[in-house]
Design a protein around this motif. Structure first.
Motif, mmCIF file in Angstrom:
data_model
loop_
_atom_site.group_PDB
_atom_site.id
_atom_site.type_symbol
_atom_site.label_atom_id
_atom_site.label_comp_id
_atom_site.label_asym_id
_atom_site.label_seq_id
_atom_site.Cartn_x
_atom_site.Cartn_y
_atom_site.Cartn_z
ATOM 1 N N ASN A 22 -1.485 8.687 -0.526
ATOM 2 C CA ASN A 22 -2.537 7.671 -0.563
ATOM 3 C C ASN A 22 -1.954 6.359 -1.079
ATOM 4 N N ILE A 23 -2.045 5.338 -0.248
ATOM 5 C CA ILE A 23 -1.512 4.015 -0.585
ATOM 6 C C ILE A 23 -2.672 3.024 -0.670
ATOM 7 N N VAL A 24 -2.705 2.246 -1.745
ATOM 8 C CA VAL A 24 -3.613 1.107 -1.819
ATOM 9 C C VAL A 24 -2.769 -0.113 -2.133
ATOM 10 N N GLY A 25 -3.313 -1.278 -1.866
ATOM 11 C CA GLY A 25 -2.551 -2.473 -2.165
ATOM 12 C C GLY A 25 -3.295 -3.747 -1.884
ATOM 13 N N ILE A 26 -2.564 -4.827 -2.057
ATOM 14 C CA ILE A 26 -3.103 -6.171 -1.841
ATOM 15 C C ILE A 26 -2.090 -6.955 -1.021
ATOM 16 N N SER A 27 -2.595 -7.743 -0.080
ATOM 17 C CA SER A 27 -1.734 -8.715 0.598
ATOM 18 C C SER A 27 -2.317 -10.099 0.355
ATOM 19 N N ASP A 37 -1.602 7.286 -4.802
ATOM 20 C CA ASP A 37 -0.320 7.756 -5.307
ATOM 21 C C ASP A 37 0.579 6.580 -5.670
ATOM 22 N N ILE A 38 0.351 5.457 -4.985
ATOM 23 C CA ILE A 38 1.194 4.278 -5.187
ATOM 24 C C ILE A 38 0.420 3.024 -4.797
ATOM 25 N N VAL A 39 0.808 1.914 -5.414
ATOM 26 C CA VAL A 39 0.185 0.619 -5.139
ATOM 27 C C VAL A 39 1.249 -0.293 -4.528
ATOM 28 N N LEU A 40 0.903 -0.921 -3.426
ATOM 29 C CA LEU A 40 1.803 -1.859 -2.765
ATOM 30 C C LEU A 40 1.226 -3.263 -2.860
ATOM 31 N N LEU A 41 1.973 -4.152 -3.472
ATOM 32 C CA LEU A 41 1.575 -5.555 -3.550
ATOM 33 C C LEU A 41 2.493 -6.354 -2.640
ATOM 34 N N LYS A 65 2.194 3.677 -10.125
ATOM 35 C CA LYS A 65 3.486 3.209 -9.619
ATOM 36 C C LYS A 65 3.195 2.030 -8.706
ATOM 37 N N ILE A 66 3.894 0.923 -8.939
ATOM 38 C CA ILE A 66 3.659 -0.301 -8.178
ATOM 39 C C ILE A 66 4.952 -0.768 -7.531
ATOM 40 N N VAL A 67 4.867 -1.112 -6.250
ATOM 41 C CA VAL A 67 5.986 -1.726 -5.546
ATOM 42 C C VAL A 67 5.499 -3.110 -5.108
ATOM 43 N N LYS A 68 6.294 -4.120 -5.465
ATOM 44 C CA LYS A 68 5.917 -5.496 -5.151
ATOM 45 C C LYS A 68 6.954 -6.091 -4.207
ATOM 46 N N PRO A 72 7.960 -3.226 8.091
ATOM 47 C CA PRO A 72 6.897 -2.360 7.551
ATOM 48 C C PRO A 72 7.264 -0.879 7.502
ATOM 49 N N ASN A 73 7.986 -0.386 8.500
ATOM 50 C CA ASN A 73 8.355 1.033 8.508
ATOM 51 C C ASN A 73 9.323 1.364 7.379
ATOM 52 N N LYS A 74 10.311 0.492 7.158
ATOM 53 C CA LYS A 74 11.255 0.699 6.056
ATOM 54 C C LYS A 74 10.532 0.615 4.715
ATOM 55 N N LEU A 75 9.557 -0.258 4.635
ATOM 56 C CA LEU A 75 8.781 -0.419 3.407
ATOM 57 C C LEU A 75 8.017 0.868 3.084
ATOM 58 N N ILE A 76 7.388 1.455 4.071
ATOM 59 C CA ILE A 76 6.658 2.708 3.862
ATOM 60 C C ILE A 76 7.625 3.826 3.465
ATOM 61 N N GLU A 77 8.814 3.858 4.085
ATOM 62 C CA GLU A 77 9.842 4.838 3.696
ATOM 63 C C GLU A 77 10.203 4.668 2.223
ATOM 64 N N LYS A 78 10.330 3.429 1.793
ATOM 65 C CA LYS A 78 10.661 3.116 0.390
ATOM 66 C C LYS A 78 9.566 3.631 -0.538
ATOM 67 N N LEU A 79 8.313 3.483 -0.142
ATOM 68 C CA LEU A 79 7.209 3.974 -0.963
ATOM 69 C C LEU A 79 7.307 5.484 -1.134
ATOM 70 N N HIS A 80 7.671 6.177 -0.064
ATOM 71 C CA HIS A 80 7.834 7.628 -0.141
ATOM 72 C C HIS A 80 8.958 7.993 -1.115
ATOM 73 N N GLU A 81 10.036 7.214 -1.107
ATOM 74 C CA GLU A 81 11.160 7.462 -2.025
ATOM 75 C C GLU A 81 10.722 7.247 -3.472
ATOM 76 N N VAL A 82 9.964 6.189 -3.720
ATOM 77 C CA VAL A 82 9.508 5.877 -5.071
ATOM 78 C C VAL A 82 8.618 7.000 -5.612
ATOM 79 N N ILE A 83 7.773 7.543 -4.766
ATOM 80 C CA ILE A 83 6.881 8.632 -5.181
ATOM 81 C C ILE A 83 7.679 9.877 -5.582
ATOM 82 N N LYS A 84 8.797 10.119 -4.915
ATOM 83 C CA LYS A 84 9.614 11.305 -5.203
ATOM 84 C C LYS A 84 10.418 11.176 -6.491
ATOM 85 N N GLU A 85 10.574 9.939 -6.982
ATOM 86 C CA GLU A 85 11.396 9.699 -8.189
ATOM 87 C C GLU A 85 10.768 10.326 -9.412
#
Length: 103
Positions: free
Chosen positions: A2-7, A57-61, A77-80, A90-103
């Motif tokens: 589950n991803i939430v965020g702000i643009s 699970d994570i917040v994307l700003l 957990k926040i990724v800015k 965008p696809n690489k960014l989503i992959e990065k979010l998955h990596e951050v969640i696994k940390e």
């Protein structure tokens, strides 16, 4: 996931909404649930609820400016990144979010 965020971009028009669409499309393609709030020239749209934030699970700003309500994400957990990053990769960014969640 589950991803939430702000643009939000500096002008608050085009990049705000392009980033939102790109993130949502990439996240759905990866099988994630996603909701991105936009903060633009016409104010806050697609506002995140307290329940949506709690279940995230994570917040994307994806922001180029200071946004309002960032304190809502305390303890998450926040990724800015910049809106440009969200738009161009965008696809690489989503992959990065998955990596951050696994940390």
């Amino acid at each position: 996931m589950n991803i939430v965020g702000i643009s939000a971009c500096t002008v608050g028009i085009a990049h705000t909404y392009i980033a939102q669409k790109k993130i949502e499309t990439a996240a759905k393609k990866a099988g994630d649930n996603v909701k991105i709030e936009t903060q633009g020239t016409i104010g806050i749209e697609n506002e995140l609820t307290a329940d949506e934030i709690a279940q995230a699970d994570i917040v994307l700003l994806a922001v180029d400016v200071k946004v309002s309500g960032e304190e809502r994400f305390t303890g998450k957990k926040i990724v800015k990144v910049t809106t440009e990053t969200a738009i161009k990769s965008p696809n690489k960014l989503i992959e990065k979010l998955h990596e951050v969640i696994k940390e």
